[in-house]
Design an enzyme around this catalytic site. Structure first.
Site, PDB file in Angstrom:
ATOM      1  N   HIS A 158      50.472   9.921  74.790  1.00  0.00           N
ATOM      2  CA  HIS A 158      50.587  11.054  73.860  1.00  0.00           C
ATOM      3  C   HIS A 158      50.415  10.530  72.438  1.00  0.00           C
ATOM      4  O   HIS A 158      51.390  10.131  71.793  1.00  0.00           O
ATOM      5  CB  HIS A 158      51.950  11.720  74.037  1.00  0.00           C
ATOM      6  CG  HIS A 158      52.124  12.979  73.256  1.00  0.00           C
ATOM      7  ND1 HIS A 158      53.000  13.974  73.627  1.00  0.00           N
ATOM      8  CD2 HIS A 158      51.537  13.419  72.114  1.00  0.00           C
ATOM      9  CE1 HIS A 158      52.946  14.959  72.763  1.00  0.00           C
ATOM     10  NE2 HIS A 158      52.067  14.648  71.821  1.00  0.00           N
ATOM     11  N   GLU A 192      48.089  13.561  76.446  1.00  0.00           N
ATOM     12  CA  GLU A 192      48.859  14.725  76.010  1.00  0.00           C
ATOM     13  C   GLU A 192      48.731  14.897  74.506  1.00  0.00           C
ATOM     14  O   GLU A 192      48.568  13.924  73.775  1.00  0.00           O
ATOM     15  CB  GLU A 192      50.352  14.536  76.339  1.00  0.00           C
ATOM     16  CG  GLU A 192      50.676  14.376  77.797  1.00  0.00           C
ATOM     17  CD  GLU A 192      52.169  14.176  78.025  1.00  0.00           C
ATOM     18  OE1 GLU A 192      52.623  14.448  79.145  1.00  0.00           O
ATOM     19  OE2 GLU A 192      52.860  13.748  77.075  1.00  0.00           O
ATOM     20  N   HIS A 228      59.181  15.268  82.350  1.00  0.00           N
ATOM     21  CA  HIS A 228      60.220  15.284  81.315  1.00  0.00           C
ATOM     22  C   HIS A 228      61.611  15.075  81.916  1.00  0.00           C
ATOM     23  O   HIS A 228      62.103  15.888  82.682  1.00  0.00           O
ATOM     24  CB  HIS A 228      60.174  16.546  80.442  1.00  0.00           C
ATOM     25  CG  HIS A 228      58.926  16.595  79.615  1.00  0.00           C
ATOM     26  ND1 HIS A 228      58.824  15.975  78.389  1.00  0.00           N
ATOM     27  CD2 HIS A 228      57.712  17.130  79.866  1.00  0.00           C
ATOM     28  CE1 HIS A 228      57.595  16.147  77.916  1.00  0.00           C
ATOM     29  NE2 HIS A 228      56.908  16.839  78.793  1.00  0.00           N
TER      30      HIS A 228
END
Length: 242
Positions: free
Chosen positions: A43, A74, A194
């Site tokens: 990310h 991401e 997550h």
């Protein structure tokens, strides 16, 4: 088998904190792939505090040597991110509703008020990248995601992972399972991530049919406690059961 994708942002954060190439992010990724990990997630945020844009090009070149491994990038779909995705063309990009000042991803998209997504997704369709949206664990958001013509959803699992009481965790798990079932019915790929870890992953995969799980923060901490080889082995053992 559920695909295991390791988010390497925390390794990059440790590297960046000393202004050197230690730990070597590419060497760490090579070790993961040698141990059987089939996905790398990264990310690159606008402030470059974790994985940097330049890292994405290097990681992509590494993964090209592994035909069964996928790179998932991401990020918030601003112009910088869209250009990066179109340039690198990873197997998957996951669009997340992060603000520049946000510490980490902590919620899915509000798909009833997300005007930025339509133009971003249309732009990204010029690449062959599979497009996923980070969404909250409910059936309604799955159906809304379908309307955006994306290939996949990543269901946000923090609400399940953070529940200490068994009954609350079971309710959160059921919401995820319901969302998964709707996504499958709509012929969408289902990813999840997550706050997943070695303690809560097995129950999640036993309940839900999932294409890919993305794990980073807990994975890094668990490696400190138990060692890289041991932790990768434990995760693969869980994922290969489902």
């Amino acid at each position: 088998m559920t695909r295991l994708s390791i988010n390497v942002n925390k390794i990059a954060l440790i590297r960046n904190s000393r202004g050197s190439n230690f730990p070597d992010l590419t060497g760490f990724i090579e070790n993961l792939l040698a141990l059987g990990v089939v996905g790398i997630t990264a990310h690159p945020r606008p402030d470059q505090r974790h994985v940097k844009d330049d890292d994405i090009y290097i990681i992509s070149k590494i993964i090209e040597r592994y035909p069964n491994v996928e790179l998932n990038v991401e990020g918030f779909p601003d112009r910088r991110f869209i250009n990066l995705i179109k340039d690198v063309n990873p197997a998957q990009c996951t669009l997340v509703p992060d603000s520049p000042t946000q510490l980490t991803s902590d919620h899915g998209w509000d798909l009833r008020d997300s005007f930025i997504l339509e133009s971003a997704i249309l732009d990204l369709r010029s690449s062959s990248t599979r497009i996923a949206l980070l969404i909250e664990p409910n059936k309604e958001d799955v159906l809304l995601a379908k309307e955006f013509n994306v290939d996949a959803v990543e269901i946000y699992t923090e609400n399940y992972a953070s529940k200490a009481k068994e009954n609350e965790a079971n309710l959160a798990l059921q919401a995820i399972a319901n969302a998964c079932n709707v996504a499958k019915r709509e012929e969408m790929i289902v990813n999840e991530g997550h706050d997943l870890n070695l303690n809560n992953l097995d129950q999640l995969l036993r309940t839900c049919s999932i294409h890919e799980v993305s794990i980073g923060h807990a994975f890094t901490v668990e490696c400190i406690h138990h060692g890289l080889n041991n932790v990768v082995s434990k995760y693969l053992e869980i994922c290969r059961k489902y």
